[in-house]
Design a protein around this motif. Structure first.
Motif, short mmCIF file in Angstrom:
data_model
loop_
_atom_site.label_atom_id
_atom_site.label_comp_id
_atom_site.label_asym_id
_atom_site.label_seq_id
_atom_site.Cartn_x
_atom_site.Cartn_y
_atom_site.Cartn_z
N CYS A 277 61.12 -10.35 8.30
CA CYS A 277 61.58 -10.39 9.82
C CYS A 277 60.93 -9.30 10.47
CB CYS A 277 62.98 -10.01 9.78
SG CYS A 277 64.27 -11.29 9.00
N GLU A 306 67.47 -20.42 13.07
CA GLU A 306 66.98 -19.55 14.19
C GLU A 306 65.64 -20.09 14.46
OE1 GLU A 306 69.14 -17.90 16.07
OE2 GLU A 306 70.69 -18.21 14.44
N ASP A 307 65.17 -21.22 14.27
CA ASP A 307 63.81 -21.56 14.29
C ASP A 307 62.92 -20.69 14.09
OD1 ASP A 307 61.88 -23.61 14.92
OD2 ASP A 307 61.74 -23.24 16.98
N ALA A 308 63.01 -19.83 12.94
CA ALA A 308 62.20 -18.71 12.82
C ALA A 308 61.38 -19.06 11.36
CB ALA A 308 63.14 -17.53 12.72
N THR A 337 55.52 -19.27 17.61
CA THR A 337 56.87 -19.40 17.69
C THR A 337 57.74 -19.05 16.69
OG1 THR A 337 56.65 -21.61 19.25
CG2 THR A 337 58.69 -21.16 18.11
N LEU A 338 57.26 -19.32 15.22
CA LEU A 338 58.00 -18.88 14.23
C LEU A 338 57.61 -17.31 14.18
CD1 LEU A 338 56.96 -21.34 11.12
CD2 LEU A 338 59.03 -21.11 12.68
N ASP A 340 57.35 -15.00 16.37
CA ASP A 340 58.29 -14.44 17.44
C ASP A 340 59.73 -14.50 17.15
OD1 ASP A 340 55.84 -14.05 19.09
OD2 ASP A 340 56.13 -15.64 20.59
N ASN A 341 60.48 -15.61 16.71
CA ASN A 341 61.52 -15.90 16.45
C ASN A 341 61.97 -14.97 15.23
OD1 ASN A 341 61.82 -17.40 18.65
ND2 ASN A 341 62.04 -19.34 17.48
N ILE A 342 61.11 -14.86 14.25
CA ILE A 342 61.74 -14.15 13.20
C ILE A 342 61.68 -12.88 13.23
CG2 ILE A 342 59.65 -13.59 12.01
CD1 ILE A 342 60.80 -14.45 9.21
N LYS A 343 60.81 -12.07 14.26
CA LYS A 343 60.89 -10.72 14.57
C LYS A 343 62.14 -10.38 15.40
CE LYS A 343 55.98 -9.44 15.26
NZ LYS A 343 54.94 -8.95 16.36
N LYS A 344 62.68 -11.47 16.07
CA LYS A 344 63.96 -11.07 16.86
C LYS A 344 64.96 -10.92 15.90
CE LYS A 344 62.45 -14.10 20.74
NZ LYS A 344 62.85 -15.32 21.16
N LEU A 345 65.16 -11.06 14.46
CA LEU A 345 66.09 -11.10 13.63
C LEU A 345 66.30 -9.77 12.97
CD1 LEU A 345 66.09 -14.78 12.30
CD2 LEU A 345 67.55 -13.66 14.11
#
Length: 363
Positions: A277, A306-308, A337-338, A340-345
């Motif tokens: 993450c 979370e589409d991550a 996309t993956l 960016d989304n995993i960083k948000k978690l």
């Protein structure tokens, strides 16, 4: 300056060891005069990794109980008695102000001995499904730091603090190390780099998959950093330096490994999930099905939902791997996309937040 004495226990795998070291490092930065002691299981990797990080460690004669009926289980009661006795001696001699457990065999006797001596204890549970050691210790712990929601099923609600999992501080800025990392691994700049991490001991099924797909990766012009694990290194080191493959028993420079990677294939242990993450690379999770309550799949699904990340179950590898990997490899927008989304978690302040709770217990 307060000269606190802080005792920590956690081991068996890197997922228990590195959180303990991260917590100790943060506390050491706050209390430079503090004295630290680790307690681990004899003959496990903490006996090597903790001294490498600059801390003293004592070993207990303890191991987990085997799931299969085995002769090793006959010695388990004797190991527990021996470890409790030795843990009490360590507590009496060291006289800690606080005891911290991050899971693993040795943390049970150590924190039990600390609690029996009225020393404040904090446990850090990394997974979405707690191990038996932490479930037993929770009754006497003052604080329980967790990384997932919903652990009130297992722990007293009033003791739970959601902090996330501690990670090695060098991982917080891997994007600044990409060029240095590529030089470190002597990688070819025009090739995609795939990082494979199956846990500190290694994953038999992931290793089998990678060996079987070496020609597939070569066809796609992919270079590989393959951490096959301690248990499998002798078997797979023959693949080292062939077709752009680098095989390692263990990666000591994980910041460089993550920095160099374009795509990651990983188990879904709690420590790995937390690190991924933070580093924010496209990842394919292959969870181990051989863990309590299938908690690695639950860990991974928290990210996939979370589409991550992408998840492939072991039972589906033969049918799905090449197709899913090729789709990801050929879709830069999907990769971003993956990422960016995993960083948000990411819970990037986990180590500091846990140290805050330890500090409250000290004061």
């Amino acid at each position: 300056m307060n000269k606190y004495k802080i005792i920590l226990s956690g081991g068996g795998t890197g997922g228990h060891i590195y959180p303990a070291i991260a917590i100790a490092n943060e506390l050491k930065s706050r209390f430079p005069d503090a004295e630290f002691l680790f307690v681990g299981a004899k003959d496990r990797m903490e006996m090597e990794k903790v001294p490498q990080s600059g801390y003293q460690i004592k070993g207990l004669w303890i191991s987990g109980i085997q799931r299969k009926l085995t002769l090793k289980n006959l010695s388990f009661p004797f190991k527990v008695i021996s470890s409790l006795w030795e843990a009490r001696k360590i507590i009496k001699s060291f006289k800690p102000d606080v005891a911290i457990g991050t899971g693993g065999f040795a943390s049970g006797p150590l924190l039990q001995a600390a609690a029996s001596s009225n020393i404040p204890t904090l446990i850090q549970e990394q997974n979405s499904y707690p191990g038996i050691t932490n479930k037993l210790l929770a009754k006497k712990a003052q604080k329980i730091c967790v990384a997932y929601d919903g652990l009130e099923r297992f722990f007293p609600k009033e003791k739970i603090i959601k902090t996330g999992n501690p990670v090695r501080q060098g991982l917080l800025n891997v994007e600044t190390k990409i060029e240095e990392a590529k030089r470190f691994f002597n990688l070819e700049p025009n090739k995609v780099t795939l990082l494979i991490i199956g846990g500190s001991l290694g994953s038999r099924r992931i290793n089998q998959l990678i060996e079987k797909k070496l020609d597939f990766f070569d066809t796609h012009n992919i270079q590989i950093i393959w951490q096959c694990g301690k248990l499998y290194y002798q078997q797979y080191k023959i693949c080292d330096n062939t077709k752009g493959i680098q095989v390692y028993q263990f990666l000591n420079n994980m910041d460089f490994a993550y920095a160099a990677a374009d795509i990651v294939i990983s188990r879904a242990g709690a420590g790995s999930v937390s690190e991924l993450c933070i580093v924010g690379k496209p990842v394919i999770f292959i969870p181990s099905p051989n863990v309590a309550e299938d908690h690695q799949t639950k860990n991974a699904m928290a990210i996939v939902n979370e589409d991550a990340a992408i998840l492939i179950k072991e039972e589906d590898l033969d049918a799905d791997f090449e197709n899913k990997f090729s789709q990801l490899l050929n879709a830069p927008v999907r990769q971003k996309t993956l990422s960016d989304n995993i960083k948000k978690l990411a819970l990037i302040n986990a180590t500091k937040d846990i140290a805050d709770e330890v500090e409250k217990l000290l004061k």
